[in-house]
Design an enzyme around this catalytic site. Structure first.
Site, PDB file in Angstrom:
ATOM      1  CG  HIS A 157      -3.364 -15.138   1.226  1.00 31.11           C
ATOM      2  ND1 HIS A 157      -3.738 -16.208   0.436  1.00 31.11           N
ATOM      3  CD2 HIS A 157      -3.011 -15.676   2.425  1.00 31.11           C
ATOM      4  CE1 HIS A 157      -3.604 -17.337   1.125  1.00 31.11           C
ATOM      5  NE2 HIS A 157      -3.168 -17.041   2.321  1.00 31.11           N
ATOM      6  CG  ASN A 211      17.758 -25.142  -9.055  1.00 26.74           C
ATOM      7  OD1 ASN A 211      18.424 -24.097  -9.066  1.00 26.74           O
ATOM      8  ND2 ASN A 211      18.236 -26.280  -9.520  1.00 26.74           N
TER       9      ASN A 211
END
Length: 455
Positions: A164, A385
């Site tokens: 993170h 995608n």
């Protein structure tokens, strides 16, 4: 539905994916927002895709994604490096091109058979994102672990774990979008990455100009039951908030207040009150709920380049003693949440960076009276995608102790919000009861949309 006690996931040799071309060998400092103690952990994300032969006939998702990762790392080459600490534990990344961890896997199951087991809290996460020994550290470890698991239906699951300190959700999305664009044939990312972490260094001289409840030391009046709960006693459940649940909650709020609040505000207020009651927090105890607020965009007046992929958020906290939070109507908690979020602007973020430097990067509270909530419903993971269309589900795979990630979910009839929570088992049962009490109708809708798994 198959028994997942016999789910077979076969993994091949662990690989290191390096940038496809030589990259700069240099050391880059992280920002003072990046390297705070509260971000020194790894976040798991899961993305699930159906087979789509009309879009990618005879293509192997492992091969496509592996190659796209390598090409994307040419642009995001710091992610292929390793973190190290400088004086005063200041984090920097050694851009040495060692690479990220990647593993190819296959599972004898279809996406349909998995059903809601792919949703947070994903009980099969350890199968789809194996924790390789030595891979989960912060210093000197790979900054990303990616596992692509092919399913018997032709679909696949991409699960990853990211450090993170290197990026937040919008930053990770930029990287994933770059990989997806490369996988679909692009020669370069449509948005070029920008490092420039010095934009969020502390000021000179640093000065704390705002109140930051999220970093305050508070007197703990609790009985210590939350802190003493070991991991075997902690459970995770996801709670679904659809149109009916939100309608019931809105009826409890005065019209002049509800007109200016978001769905996130209302759910957060509800969780704050129910969780405080469930944990039986001492009436005198200070309760804080921090809302992760993204600094990007015009709304908060923080000027950052479009391709900036570092951490760019703050966690202003709604603050109250437990007694008024529990005894007052839901509107009380809602006003606290709205007030906390409204404090976020460029000055607030600069003040956070200065505080972290002046006070030696204080950790967020670790008591049960503290909770961080992050809205990932518009993070954009569902638009990634790789050539097989949009994912069936994409987002954080589970809650993280005192952190809850809100994710978007369609339960086959409507779009709603799924909220994973992590609590001691006894408190979780009380939390469910409080939630059913605060949304008294229709009870069956909430109960039917509960999922739980022990961690």
């Amino acid at each position: 539905m198959m028994s997942f006690s016999v789910l077979q996931v076969k993994r091949l040799q662990l690989e290191l994916i390096t940038p496809a071309k030589p990259t700069l060998q240099e050391t880059k400092f992280l920002s003072d927002i990046d390297d705070q103690e509260g971000l020194r952990f790894q976040v798991p994300v899961i993305m699930c895709y159906k087979d789509n032969p009309s879009l990618n006939k005879n293509c192997n998702p492992v091969k496509v994604i592996r190659e796209a990762l390598s090409r994307a790392l040419v642009y995001y080459y710091p992610l292929a490096g390793r973190l190290k600490e400088g004086p005063n534990r200041k984090l920097m990344v050694d851009c040495n091109g060692e690479g990220i961890l990647f593993v190819e896997a296959s599972a004898d199951v279809t996406l349909e058979q998995l059903g809601d087991k792919i949703l947070p809290p994903c009980p099969l996460l350890e199968e789809f994102l194996f924790n390789f020994p030595g891979s989960d550290g912060i210093i000197g470890c790979p900054l990303l672990l990616v596992q692509v698991t092919c399913l018997t239906c032709g679909g696949f699951i991409l699960a990853l774990r990211v450090n993170h300190t290197m990026c937040d959700a919008p930053g990770l999305l930029l990287f994933l979008t770059a990989i997806a664009e490369m996988a679909r044939g692009a020669h370069a990312p449509s948005i070029l990455p920008v490092w420039e972490r010095e934009l969020l260094f502390s000021r000179d001289p640093p000065r704390i100009t705002c109140v930051h409840h999220e970093y305050e030391d508070v007197i703990d009046h609790s009985d210590g039951s939350y802190a003493s709960s070991n991991q075997s006693n902690m459970v995770q459940r996801s709670f679904y908030f659809g149109a009916k649940e939100m309608r019931v909650l809105r009826k409890q709020i005065p019209p002049h207040v509800i007109s200016t609040c978001s769905t996130f505000d209302l759910i957060t207020a509800c969780l704050s009150k129910c969780r405080t009651l469930a944990l039986k927090i001492n009436p005198k105890q200070a309760v804080r709920v921090s809302c992760v607020v993204n600094a990007r965009g015009k709304h908060h007046n923080v000027r950052l380049p479009l391709g900036y992929y570092g951490n760019a958020f703050a966690c202003p906290a709604a603050f109250s003693k437990a007694e008024p939070l529990c005894k007052n109507p839901l509107g009380y908690a809602l006003e606290l949440v709205k007030k906390a979020k409204a404090t976020m602007n460029e000055e607030y973020l600069r003040s956070v960076a200065d505080l972290l430097v002046l006070r030696g990067r204080p950790q967020y509270s670790s008591t049960g009276s503290y909770l961080i909530v992050s809205d990932n419903t518009r993070a954009g993971f569902g638009d990634v995608n790789f050539g097989w269309g949009q994912p069936v589900f994409a987002g954080p795979a589970k809650a993280l102790d005192l952190i809850s990630f809100y994710v978007q979910h369609n339960n086959n009839t409507e779009d709603g919000i799924l909220v994973p929570m992590c609590l001691p088992s006894s408190a979780m049962e009380r939390f469910q009861q409080e939630l059913e009490s605060i949304t008294p109708e229709p009870k069956e809708d909430i109960c039917n949309n509960l999922r739980s798994t022990s961690q």
